[in-house]
Design a protein around this motif. Structure first.
Motif, PDB file in Angstrom:
ATOM      1  N   GLY A  47       0.835  -1.195   0.000  1.00 56.25           N
ATOM      2  CA  GLY A  47       0.000   0.000   0.000  1.00 56.25           C
ATOM      3  C   GLY A  47       0.872   1.248   0.000  1.00 56.25           C
ATOM      4  N   GLU A  48       0.354   2.318  -0.579  1.00 57.24           N
ATOM      5  CA  GLU A  48       1.050   3.602  -0.577  1.00 57.24           C
ATOM      6  C   GLU A  48       0.134   4.627   0.073  1.00 57.24           C
ATOM      7  N   TYR A  49       0.725   5.434   0.940  1.00 58.94           N
ATOM      8  CA  TYR A  49      -0.058   6.346   1.763  1.00 58.94           C
ATOM      9  C   TYR A  49       0.541   7.747   1.708  1.00 58.94           C
TER      10      TYR A  49
ATOM     11  N   SER B 118      -4.146   9.399   4.148  1.00 61.05           N
ATOM     12  CA  SER B 118      -4.990   8.660   3.218  1.00 61.05           C
ATOM     13  C   SER B 118      -4.155   7.694   2.399  1.00 61.05           C
ATOM     14  N   GLU B 119      -4.835   6.683   1.893  1.00 62.21           N
ATOM     15  CA  GLU B 119      -4.180   5.702   1.028  1.00 62.21           C
ATOM     16  C   GLU B 119      -4.256   6.218  -0.400  1.00 62.21           C
ATOM     17  N   LEU B 120      -3.149   6.115  -1.122  1.00 66.06           N
ATOM     18  CA  LEU B 120      -3.127   6.511  -2.522  1.00 66.06           C
ATOM     19  C   LEU B 120      -3.832   5.440  -3.334  1.00 66.06           C
ATOM     20  N   ALA B 121      -4.576   5.876  -4.336  1.00 68.91           N
ATOM     21  CA  ALA B 121      -5.299   4.934  -5.204  1.00 68.91           C
ATOM     22  C   ALA B 121      -4.297   4.146  -6.028  1.00 68.91           C
ATOM     23  N   GLY B 122      -4.570   2.858  -6.196  1.00 69.83           N
ATOM     24  CA  GLY B 122      -3.699   2.008  -7.001  1.00 69.83           C
ATOM     25  C   GLY B 122      -3.805   2.353  -8.469  1.00 69.83           C
ATOM     26  N   GLU B 123      -2.757   2.046  -9.188  1.00 73.21           N
ATOM     27  CA  GLU B 123      -2.753   2.338 -10.630  1.00 73.21           C
ATOM     28  C   GLU B 123      -3.161   1.128 -11.410  1.00 73.21           C
TER      29      GLU B 123
END
Length: 78
Positions: free
Chosen positions: A62-64, A73-78
């Motif tokens: 996960g990227e935050y 917040s969590e960054l939306a996946g690509e």
């Protein structure tokens, strides 16, 4: 040995009034299914027993982000 427990980290975060706490690097023995024993939910409950801020349990890969106003917040996946 050498790892922190959720309660230990959460106690420190509470003592310094940390507004956001992100727990990561969970042992594979903690299952994502909240009905399994032990589960990631056990880690959440352990931390929340001593921590009153916003608690997040990171997902693998996960990227935050934390903005200047302190919103996590969590960054939306690509």
């Amino acid at each position: 040995m050498g790892h922190s427990y959720a309660r230990q980290v959460a106690t420190f975060a509470e003592s310094v009034a940390l507004p956001n706490l992100v727990l990561t690097h969970f042992s594979p023995r903690y299952q994502p299914n909240p009905h399994a024993l032990p589960s990631i939910e056990d880690i959440r409950k352990e931390a929340l027993s001593v921590y009153s801020g916003s608690l997040y349990l990171a997902r693998d890969f996960g990227e935050y982000t934390l903005d200047k106003a302190g919103h996590f917040s969590e960054l939306a996946g690509e």
